[in-house]
Enzyme design. Structure first.
Site, short mmCIF file in Angstrom:
data_model
loop_
_atom_site.label_atom_id
_atom_site.label_comp_id
_atom_site.label_asym_id
_atom_site.label_seq_id
_atom_site.Cartn_x
_atom_site.Cartn_y
_atom_site.Cartn_z
N GLY A 1 0.82 -1.20 0.00
CA GLY A 1 0.00 0.00 0.00
C GLY A 1 0.85 1.25 0.00
N GLY B 1 0.56 5.70 1.07
CA GLY B 1 -0.23 6.78 1.66
C GLY B 1 0.64 7.98 1.92
N GLY B 2 0.12 8.92 2.72
CA GLY B 2 0.85 10.14 2.99
C GLY B 2 2.15 9.89 3.74
N GLY C 1 4.09 7.12 3.53
CA GLY C 1 5.05 6.49 2.64
C GLY C 1 4.50 5.21 2.05
CB VAL D 1 2.91 -0.55 3.63
CG1 VAL D 1 2.98 -1.72 4.61
CG2 VAL D 1 2.53 0.73 4.34
CE LYS E 1 2.71 2.88 8.52
NZ LYS E 1 1.95 3.71 9.53
CG ASP F 1 -6.69 8.93 11.18
OD1 ASP F 1 -7.70 9.45 10.69
OD2 ASP F 1 -5.71 8.56 10.51
#
Length: 420
Positions: free
Chosen positions: A91, A93-94, A96, A98, A122, A216
């Site tokens: 995956g 995301g913001g 970095g 994974v 990650k 979150d």
């Protein structure tokens, strides 16, 4: 570590990823107690920048990092992930990227693919300034907190500009994928949805007992193991709750659009009840199979809470918001009880929202055998006063007349004027 999801409330444009990890069965209904002395390190101005000023910069590798975690070298993690090959990517995301990797179960040394223990690694993006701070926050919390419904952090890597985290691997991925991904996994049956909701509530209640606000809570941060047991992941935005006579923590508004509590978005005042609101949104996603915010919809249907709210307290109309992928295969009483819990978690007045311990107790009742529910405390609570909808609240052409909220262990609900 799952899919990336567009975020945030007023300030944060961060996109988070949920971590893939290897899980353990967490079917037990008991909640572990919070640690009696959770210590969150504090830092001087010289050693680390504060939230309002910038990014943490450690003076030394061992000054603040948890001794409970394995310190990996960058070369070890390159070997474990086969040099971060694209086909190992799980995956983005913001924070970095994974990657999937393998390590020896005993020594935690890199292992060949297919041998040893599968992990999720990650890797921080070099330009991710906010990510550096979240990397440190995640180590501070997950290095000390241990619970069956929190993802396990195995170790970290601090090698120059290379910042990485190593988690257990969750083979079923995120709840978000199972609920929303087109052409993805088979739809989750009702029993699994209630199981996931209960275990996520247990993890959140554990954090609140430890005086920690998650900040979150969303479907992409709930990970599932091989038995569909749920664990909370991604603690980069976690915050220590108020202490002493303080009622809230004033902080920069960060989180995810559609999940963040309205009073937090409007004022920056953060409480544990902000997490309760987010839980109500996720419970609504489990019931409806719809995203919290869906720009492909039209009008009021773009916002799940605004669209679903008029139907939550009406037994005869609740079916209109239930996930069609369930094919009608769900117990109506349990669905209505779940909708009532969601309704009270979504109260716009945070003072009238239930505590997560109360939410957990109610969800556990839904999982209990019918004979044990018969004499539960749910039947001894008088019906709360009717919901009062403000004229400022967005209206749907299908909004029914003012509904009455049924008896619930979570107390009465009054819908306050919506924060604009």
């Amino acid at each position: 570590m799952g899919n990336c999801l567009e975020t945030s409330a007023r300030v944060d444009s961060r996109r988070t990823i949920s971590g893939a990890s290897k899980g353990t069965n967490t079917n037990s209904t008991s909640r572990l107690s919070a640690p009696s002395a959770l210590i969150i390190p504090t830092y001087s101005a010289r050693s680390i920048a504060t939230e309002s000023v910038g990014t943490p910069t450690p003076r030394s590798d061992g000054q603040f990092l948890s001794p409970n975690l394995k310190a990996f070298t960058f070369s070890e993690l390159k070997s474990a992930t086969r040099n971060f090959r694209p086909d190992s990517l799980l995956g983005e995301g913001g924070f970095g990227y994974v990657f999937k990797g393998w390590i020896d179960e005993q020594t935690l040394a890199p292992a060949k693919p297919g041998y040893g223990m599968v992990v999720a690694v990650k890797k921080l993006k070099p330009e991710g300034l906010q990510g550096r701070k979240e990397w440190l926050t995640e180590i501070n919390y997950l290095g000390q907190l241990h619970h069956p419904n929190l993802v396990k952090l195995i170790g970290y890597c601090l090698d120059g500009e290379n910042l990485l985290l190593v988690y257990e691997f969750m083979p079923k991925g995120s709840l978000e994928n199972h609920l929303f991904r087109t052409g993805g996994p088979q739809p989750l049956p009702w029993a699994v949805r209630i199981k996931v909701a209960t275990q996520a509530a247990r993890g959140l209640a554990f954090l609140h007992d430890a005086k920690i606000i998650y900040r979150d809570f969303k479907a992409s941060n709930i990970l599932l193991d091989a038995d569909f047991s749920a664990k909370l992941s991604d603690f980069g935005l976690a915050k220590a709750g108020p202490t002493g006579d303080m009622t809230h923590v004033s902080t920069q508004v960060m989180g995810t659009q559609g999940y963040a509590a309205p009073e937090y978005v409007a004022t920056g005042r953060l409480t544990a009840k902000s997490d309760v609101y987010s839980f109500g949104v996720v419970l609504l996603e489990l019931l409806s199979g719809r995203r919290a915010v869906d720009k492909s919809k039209v009008g009021i249907e773009q916002n799940l809470v605004d669209w679903a709210f008029p139907y939550l307290a009406d037994k005869r109309k609740l079916f209109r918001i239930m996930d069609t992928k369930l094919g009608g295969q769900y117990p109506q009483k349990a669905a209505y009880a779940s909708a009532t819990i969601a309704l009270q978690c979504l109260n716009e007045d945070h003072k009238h929202r239930p505590h997560m311990s109360d939410v957990l107790a109610s969800l556990e009742q839904l999982q209990a055998p019918p004979t044990s529910i018969r004499y539960s405390h749910m039947e001894n609570i008088p019906a709360p006063s009717p919901v009062r909808r403000s004229p400022r609240t967005r209206r749907s052409p299908r909004t029914p007349s003012t509904p009455s909220v049924p008896a619930s262990p979570l107390g009465s609900l009054q819908r306050s004027p919506q924060v604009q």
